[in-house]
Design an enzyme around this catalytic site. Structure first.
Site, mmCIF file in Angstrom:
data_model
loop_
_atom_site.group_PDB
_atom_site.id
_atom_site.type_symbol
_atom_site.label_atom_id
_atom_site.label_comp_id
_atom_site.label_asym_id
_atom_site.label_seq_id
_atom_site.Cartn_x
_atom_site.Cartn_y
_atom_site.Cartn_z
ATOM 1 N N HIS A 1 38.550 16.273 -46.663
ATOM 2 C CA HIS A 1 38.463 16.647 -44.984
ATOM 3 C C HIS A 1 40.032 16.512 -44.742
ATOM 4 C CE1 HIS A 1 34.350 14.979 -43.572
ATOM 5 N NE2 HIS A 1 34.202 15.951 -44.567
ATOM 6 N N PRO B 1 35.198 -1.817 -40.653
ATOM 7 C CA PRO B 1 35.183 -0.779 -41.232
ATOM 8 C C PRO B 1 35.725 0.640 -40.348
ATOM 9 C CG PRO B 1 32.831 -1.442 -40.235
ATOM 10 C CD PRO B 1 33.914 -2.452 -40.249
ATOM 11 N N LYS C 1 39.118 1.263 -44.829
ATOM 12 C CA LYS C 1 40.116 0.598 -45.695
ATOM 13 C C LYS C 1 39.435 -0.270 -46.795
ATOM 14 C CE LYS C 1 43.712 2.634 -44.245
ATOM 15 N NZ LYS C 1 43.569 3.782 -44.955
ATOM 16 N N TYR D 1 45.531 6.196 -41.769
ATOM 17 C CA TYR D 1 44.391 6.532 -42.259
ATOM 18 C C TYR D 1 44.195 7.108 -43.707
ATOM 19 C CZ TYR D 1 39.530 7.857 -41.401
ATOM 20 O OH TYR D 1 37.932 7.913 -41.509
HETATM 21 C C1 PHB Z 1 31.113 5.726 -43.765
HETATM 22 O O1 PHB Z 1 30.274 4.775 -44.041
HETATM 23 O O2 PHB Z 1 31.014 7.015 -44.190
HETATM 24 C C2 PHB Z 1 32.119 5.392 -42.880
HETATM 25 C C3 PHB Z 1 32.370 3.857 -42.546
HETATM 26 C C4 PHB Z 1 33.457 3.583 -41.798
HETATM 27 C C5 PHB Z 1 34.666 4.641 -41.567
HETATM 28 C C6 PHB Z 1 34.343 5.850 -41.974
HETATM 29 C C7 PHB Z 1 33.351 6.185 -42.568
HETATM 30 O O3 PHB Z 1 35.525 3.823 -40.767
#
Ligand code: PHB
Ligand code: APR
Length: 394
Positions: free
Chosen positions: A77, A297, A301, A387
Site C-alpha cells: 500500500h 492498535p 505498531k 507509520y
Molecule cells: C488490521 O487488523 O488490519 C489493522 C489493525 C490496526 C491498524 C491497522 C490495521 O492500525
C-alpha cells in the site's frame, strides 16, 4: 520428582512472532535455541491479530528467507486515507518519504515462521505449564516447566529470551523494574467479513459517533473496527447495526463511495492500552515484544515493534553466547526502549487524534489536527515517517 535437565544456548519463552522470529535469526547466526510455549501450536497459529507490516519489517523478513509468500500474497500500500465528516484525504507515504507498508496478516507471518522453523528442525515444546526462571544473574540461567505429559523439566541455557507476551512470567522476573501505563476509555469492536474490501487502502475515520477503521486481509476478506464502550459484549450488536454504524462513520454515500456489507465471520472486542516496562533486560534475561510493551492498535505498531526488538536482540545474543562479547547485550535495553517510546508516542498520538472522548473541546482539537496533517506536507510527512516505520536502531 526431580527435573530432567536439557541444555541449549538460548531458551526462548513464547512461540508468538517475537519468539519464533528470534529463533530464526539466531539460527541464521549459528546459535541454537529451544522455544517453550504454554499453548498448542494450533491455538497460537489461529489467533486473529493485526495486519500491517512496516517497510523495515518486510525488508528483514525478506532478507532472512521469510518473504516469498509475503511477496506473492501480501499487498503493498502506498499510504492510508484519513477520513472525517465530509472529507477524505489520501496520505501517500511513497511520495512523502519513499516508503510503503504491506497488508499481510500476523496469522500469515506466524504461519510462515512455523513452516520455516519446522523445516529447519527447530526444537520447541508446546503445551507446557509452571514456567519459572532461575539464576538470571549467572552465566547459566535456566527455565523449569512441566511438559505436556506432566514431567518436570529444566532447560539450562547461556541466556533466556522472554517473548511470552503481556501475561507471561518473564517480565516479573526482573526485580525493581519501572512501568508506565495508560488505559483508554474506549475499545475496538473488530469484525472479519467475507466481502471484498470497499477501499484500495486503509481508511482511518474520525466521527462524532466514534472512530472506525476499514482494513482488509485479502481481495475477498475485509477487516473492520468500530470504537465502542470498554467491556462491550460482541454479541450485543446485530450485524445490521454493525454495518450501519460502519457506513455512517466511514462516509458511505460521500462522493459516491459505498461500503459493501457482507457475512461477518468473526467478532471480538479489544481493550486499548499503552504499557512500557523498563529495563528490557536483567542479567541473562532479555525481553522482546509484548512481554515488555503494549501499544493500542491505532498505529499498527504491535507486531512491527516485536520484529524490531528481535532484530536488535539476535545479534546481541549471538555476540554474547557465541563470542562472550556482552557489549551489544548490555546496550540492548536502552537501544530498544528508544524505539519503543517512539512507537508508544505515535500510537498514543494516532489514538487520541482519532477517537472521540465525548469532550467537545477535544473534538475541535482533533479536527484541527486532522486538517493540519492532511493539508500540511510537514504534518503528513511526520505521520508517514512513523507509520511506515523508523529504522530499527534510532
Ligand atoms: C488490521 O487488523 O488490519 C489493522 C489493525 C490496526 C491498524 C491497522 C490495521 O492500525
Ligand atoms: N510459558 C510459555 N509460553 C507462554 C507463557 C508461559 N508461562 N505465557 C505466555 N506464553 C506464550 C503465549 O501463549 C504466546 O503464544 O507467549 C506467547 C507470546 O506471544 P504474543 O502474545 O503473540 O507476543 P509477541 O510474540 O511479543 O508478539 C507481539 O502479538 O499481540 C500481538 O499486537 C501484538 O502484534 C503484537 C504481537
Amino acid at each position: 520428582m526431580s527435573h530432567v535437565t536439557s541444555r541449549t544456548q538460548v531458551a526462548i519463552i513464547g512461540a508468538g512472532p517475537a519468539g519464533l522470529l528470534l529463533s530464526h535469526l539466531l539460527a541464521a547466526r549459528g546459535i541454537d535455541s529451544v522455544v517453550l510455549e504454554t499453548r498448542s501450536q494450533e491455538y497460537v497459529g489461529a489467533r486473529i491479530r493485526a495486519g500491517i507490516l512496516e517497510q523495515s519489517s518486510v525488508d528483514l523478513l525478506t532478507d532472512v528467507g521469510l518473504g516469498d509468500r509475503l511477496a506473492r500474497e501480501g499487498d503493498q500500500h502506498r499510504g492510508i486515507y484519513l477520513q472525517f465528516p465530509h472529507e477524505r484525504h489520501h496520505l501517500d507515504f511513497m511520495d512523502l518519504i519513499g516508503r510503503s507498508v504491506y497488508v499481510y496478516g500476523q496469522t500469515e507471518v506466524q504461519k510462515d515462521l512455523v513452516e520455516a522453523r519446522a523445516a529447519a528442525g527447530q526444537q520447541w515444546v508446546y503445551e507446557i505449564s509452571d514456567t519459572a526462571l532461575h539464576d538470571l544473574d549467572t552465566d547459566r540461567p535456566s527455565v523449569t516447566y512441566t511438559d505436556a505429559d506432566g514431567n518436570p523439566q529444566r532447560l539450562e541455557a547461556d541466556a533466556i529470551a522472554g517473548c511470552d507476551g503481556s501475561f507471561g512470567p518473564s517480565r516479573s522476573a526482573i526485580p525493581g523494574g519501572t512501568t508506565w501505563e495508560r488505559t483508554y476509555p474506549y475499545s475496538w469492536f473488530g469484525i472479519l467479513a467475507d466481502v471484498a474490501p470497499s477501499t484500495d487502502e486503509l481508511i482511518y475515520a474520525w466521527h462524532p459517533n466514534g472512530f472506525a477503521l476499514h482494513s482488509m486481509r485479502s481481495e475477498t476478506v475485509s477487516r473492520l473496527y468500530l470504537q465502542v464502550e470498554p467491556g462491550t459484549d460482541p454479541d450485543s450488536w446485530s450485524d445490521d447495526r454493525i454495518w450501519d454504524e460502519l457506513a455512517t462513520r466511514l462516509g458511505h454515500g460521500q462522493d459516491g463511495w459505498e461500503l459493501n456489507p457482507g457475512p461477518i465471520t468473526d467478532k471480538s472486542v479489544l481493550p486499548m492500552r499503552s504499557y512500557v516496562h523498563a529495563p528490557m533486560s536483567h542479567g541473562r534475561l532479555f525481553l522482546a515484544g509484548d512481554a515488555a510493551h503494549i501499544v493500542p492498535p491505532t498505529g499498527a505498531k504491535g507486531l512491527n515493534l516485536a520484529i524490531a526488538d528481535v532484530a536488535l536482540l539476535a545479534p546481541a545474543l549471538a555476540e554474547l553466547v557465541g563470542k562472550g562479547d556482552a557489549r551489544l547485550a548490555d546496550a540492548y535495553s536502552d537501544t530498544a526502549l528508544r524505539r519503543v517510546w517512539r512507537c508508544t508516542h505515535f500510537s498514543w498520538w494516532m489514538t487520541t487524534m482519532l477517537h472521540h472522548n465525548g469532550d467537545p473541546f477535544d473534538a475541535q482539537l482533533q479536527l484541527s489536527q486532522l486538517r493540519w496533517v492532511t493539508s500540511s506536507k510537514a504534518g503528513a510527512t511526520g505521520l508517514a515517517e512513523n507509520y511506515a516505520g523508523m529504522p530499527f536502531e534510532i
